[in-house]
Design a protein around this motif. Structure first.
Motif, PDB file in Angstrom:
ATOM      1  N   ASP A 128       0.626  -1.360  -0.096  1.00 56.22           N
ATOM      2  CA  ASP A 128      -0.050   0.150   0.120  1.00 56.22           C
ATOM      3  C   ASP A 128       1.082   1.344  -0.137  1.00 56.22           C
ATOM      4  N   TYR A 129       2.121   1.107   0.200  1.00 52.87           N
ATOM      5  CA  TYR A 129       3.010   2.416   0.045  1.00 52.87           C
ATOM      6  C   TYR A 129       3.256   2.755  -1.624  1.00 52.87           C
ATOM      7  N   ILE A 130       2.849   1.928  -2.340  1.00 50.80           N
ATOM      8  CA  ILE A 130       3.254   2.010  -3.826  1.00 50.80           C
ATOM      9  C   ILE A 130       1.922   2.961  -4.413  1.00 50.80           C
ATOM     10  N   PRO A 131       1.794   3.981  -4.949  1.00 54.32           N
ATOM     11  CA  PRO A 131       0.745   4.913  -5.304  1.00 54.32           C
ATOM     12  C   PRO A 131       0.226   4.358  -6.893  1.00 54.32           C
ATOM     13  N   TYR A 132      -0.156   2.929  -7.089  1.00 57.99           N
ATOM     14  CA  TYR A 132      -0.402   2.439  -8.363  1.00 57.99           C
ATOM     15  C   TYR A 132      -1.484   3.429  -9.142  1.00 57.99           C
ATOM     16  N   GLU A 133      -2.323   4.066  -8.301  1.00 57.01           N
ATOM     17  CA  GLU A 133      -3.358   4.705  -8.901  1.00 57.01           C
ATOM     18  C   GLU A 133      -2.960   5.722  -9.969  1.00 57.01           C
ATOM     19  N   LYS A 134      -1.687   6.288  -9.686  1.00 55.72           N
ATOM     20  CA  LYS A 134      -1.106   7.272 -10.796  1.00 55.72           C
ATOM     21  C   LYS A 134      -1.125   6.768 -12.020  1.00 55.72           C
ATOM     22  N   THR A 160      -6.952  -7.283 -12.548  1.00 52.69           N
ATOM     23  CA  THR A 160      -7.584  -7.212 -11.173  1.00 52.69           C
ATOM     24  C   THR A 160      -8.065  -5.912 -10.763  1.00 52.69           C
ATOM     25  N   LYS A 161      -7.641  -4.956 -11.221  1.00 48.31           N
ATOM     26  CA  LYS A 161      -8.215  -3.534 -10.785  1.00 48.31           C
ATOM     27  C   LYS A 161      -8.608  -2.550 -11.887  1.00 48.31           C
ATOM     28  N   ASN A 162      -8.612  -2.886 -13.049  1.00 47.12           N
ATOM     29  CA  ASN A 162      -9.076  -2.507 -14.256  1.00 47.12           C
ATOM     30  C   ASN A 162      -8.366  -1.160 -14.377  1.00 47.12           C
ATOM     31  N   TYR A 163      -7.146  -1.034 -14.308  1.00 49.01           N
ATOM     32  CA  TYR A 163      -6.571   0.274 -14.411  1.00 49.01           C
ATOM     33  C   TYR A 163      -6.484   0.811 -15.682  1.00 49.01           C
TER      34      TYR A 163
END
Length: 350
Positions: free
Chosen positions: A20-26, A55-58
């Motif tokens: 959770d320390y990785i801001p994948y949402e970027k 898995t997250k549809n990014y």
């Protein structure tokens, strides 16, 4: 071999995307170019991007640049029908053309093993110099947010008087040594990146990496200690040491290394370098060999010593640790212990 379908690799993917320390949402709706995409770190990095999609549809568009199309199609077989995945088959040393946007680049093309240091030193130099220029010329035409360059701890050369090397330390090495093609060209690649930043404003971040390993690594005819050991374990052969095995190494499992790539790509400072190593378990290489033998008793593996005279392709500096405090300040820490990493790696080849 499409190892994404293996349970052990899926567990690694879940481990990576759960940090959770990785801001994948970027990465939402971004395009990421990965050069040398079939190499171990780049391969795991690419699979993680696709796992985020699945898995997250990014909606990450992944461009995998490779030289060997057949090899890439085998390694990425399950992604080939996904419209978010594209293979670009060419040598990174040739100019690169792409019509669409590119937001992030992980430039991992280039060999590093003792085999290629002995047999294709000019190829190593070309990928790190001409290849880096080509990536940067492409980046000039795009709205690139960051370029990540995987460099090596070897760029520090021989550093004396310190227990752990910081990113601001710098030692020396002989440019006429046979293996200097690798660290010297990595050094100039870092300078090329900085020069393009000064002249054209191209952003980049460097990772200076030490001894990563894991599923997807090359184990045939590679020449690096861990690759050779894993190859023997996978094939139930005795592990043959070419030295007394007293040299200390600190090995970093692939998920911890890839987590660092994402952290620095998404959070690292522009024009900054970060050391990447797992310094929690420095161990003599003879102990690594014995650990592999002990992990798989059913394979009847013995550790045998056959000390070689020619070790010219191997770095012979006394080991000094890497200070990873700068990377850890971004939230990263290694999580996979050596024994568990070895187990996962061998199983991934079964």
């Amino acid at each position: 071999m499409f190892i994404y379908e293996k349970d052990i690799v899926r567990q690694d993917m879940e481990d990576l995307v759960s940090r959770d320390y990785i801001p994948y949402e970027k990465l939402n709706d971004k395009t990421v170019l990965v050069t040398g995409a079939t190499g171990m770190l780049a391969y795991y990095f690419t699979m993680t991007l696709m796992h985020l999609n699945l898995t997250k549809n990014y909606n990450i568009r992944v461009l995998a640049l490779v030289r060997n199309l057949k090899k890439a199609e085998a390694k990425f077989a399950g992604f080939l029908s996904d419209e978010r995945f594209e293979i670009i088959a060419q040598d990174v040393c040739s100019p690169i053309e792409y019509e669409g946007d590119i937001h992030y680049i992980f430039h991992a093309a280039g060999a590093a093993s003792p085999y290629f240091i002995k047999n294709d030193p000019t190829g190593i130099i070309s990928a790190n110099t001409t290849g880096t220029v080509n990536i940067l010329e492409l980046a000039k035409k795009k709205n690139v947010i960051n370029i990540i360059y995987p460099s090596t701890r070897e760029i520090y050369g021989k550093v004396e008087g310190v227990e752990f090397i910081k990113e601001t330390d710098m030692g020396v090495f002989d440019p006429l040594e046979a293996r200097s093609c690798y660290p010297e060209s990595k050094r100039i690649a870092e300078t090329i990146l900085r020069s393009y930043n000064v002249q054209f404003g191209i952003p980049f971040t460097v990772l200076r990496i030490a001894h990563s390993y894991g599923p997807g690594m090359i184990i045939d005819n590679d020449g690096r200690v861990m690759s050779d050991f894993i190859n023997d374990a996978v094939n139930s052969r005795n592990i043959v040491l070419k030295s007394e095995g007293l040299a200390l190494r600190a090995f970093c499992y692939v998920t911890d290394a890839v987590a660092a790539i994402f952290v620095t790509m998404l959070m690292g400072g522009c024009c900054e370098a970060y050391n990447l190593a797992n310094e929690t378990e420095p161990v003599p290489i003879r102990d690594v060999a014995q650990m592999l033998a002990d992990l798989f008793p059913e394979r009847n593996i013995k550790v045998i010593f056959d000390i070689a005279k020619d070790t010219g392709a191997y770095c012979n500096y006394a080991r000094v640790g890497l200070d990873t405090a700068k990377l850890e300040a971004l939230g990263w820490k290694p999580q996979v212990k050596l024994r568990e990493g070895l187990r996962r790696t061998v199983i991934s080849f079964d």
